[in-house]
Write an enzyme that holds these catalytic residues in place. Sequence first.
Site, PDB file in Angstrom:
ATOM      1  CB  CYS A  19      54.847 -32.502 -12.650  1.00 40.11           C
ATOM      2  SG  CYS A  19      54.005 -34.038 -12.271  1.00 40.11           S
ATOM      3  N   PRO A  20      55.032 -34.359 -15.478  1.00 37.42           N
ATOM      4  CG  PRO A  20      54.582 -36.483 -16.416  1.00 37.42           C
ATOM      5  CD  PRO A  20      54.220 -35.018 -16.530  1.00 37.42           C
TER       6      PRO A  20
END
Lengths: 84, 168
Positions: A19-20
């Site tokens: 992430c992201p």
Amino acid sequence: MATALNKPDRTLDQRGLLCPLPVINTNKAIQELKPGQILEVLATDPGSKPDFDAWSKSRGHKILSVSQEQGPPKVFRFFIQRSG
Amino acid sequence: MVLATEQLQEAAKQGFKKKLVIVVSKGTIDMLYPAFVLATTAPAMGIEVDLYFTFWGLRVLTKKGVKSAKIGAVGNPGIPMPNLMGVLPGMTAMTTKMMKKRIEKYWPSVPDMIKMIKESGGRIHACSPTMGFMGVDEKDLIPEVDDIVGASTFLGWASDPEAITLFI
């Protein structure tokens, strides 16, 4: 439905990314598809499921299915339909 | 989480644009990345981004500082070594090297994160009083900086009822 799920218009491999990046890359990739087309995404980030859910809701894309393949690492397989 | 996305959908229906406003006040790696991760994700969620760099955060917007963000070994209990050792010469350099190696295996570097924010339409603002007392000249700033603004401009963005405002 089953045939549509078996034949995505494009596959995006995000395994190994955190992430992201999977969401950012998926958001980019889906814009290259036509409305109604299906993107398959493979991801290993442990938060993928809620994150993709929140992203698809905010953008109006539809997650047709999510499946988990046992790992390690656990792989999430999304089939996402681009909104109209 | 569910509530937030519902609010977002409702806002989108009504033609409002959600906005993420972050004060970036620290210049160390552990304080920069949380801000950068949110700022790079927000455009993918349909959220506009304004980043306000102040105090030690401003150093990251200088040509010299953007490449040399560090992580301190003192007063950082998350670093896996006795805190007192952090005062030894070379310890900050060592922890920085270690953390950078781990982080950059997964995430873009600090300069690349700033480029990503810009490419996705985010705006980078330098704090005007910090420029003054830190002795930073406009020509020292990296080209990604949109403008130099002060507290009133910041409060203007933060007053937007659709704004999410964070201080990091």
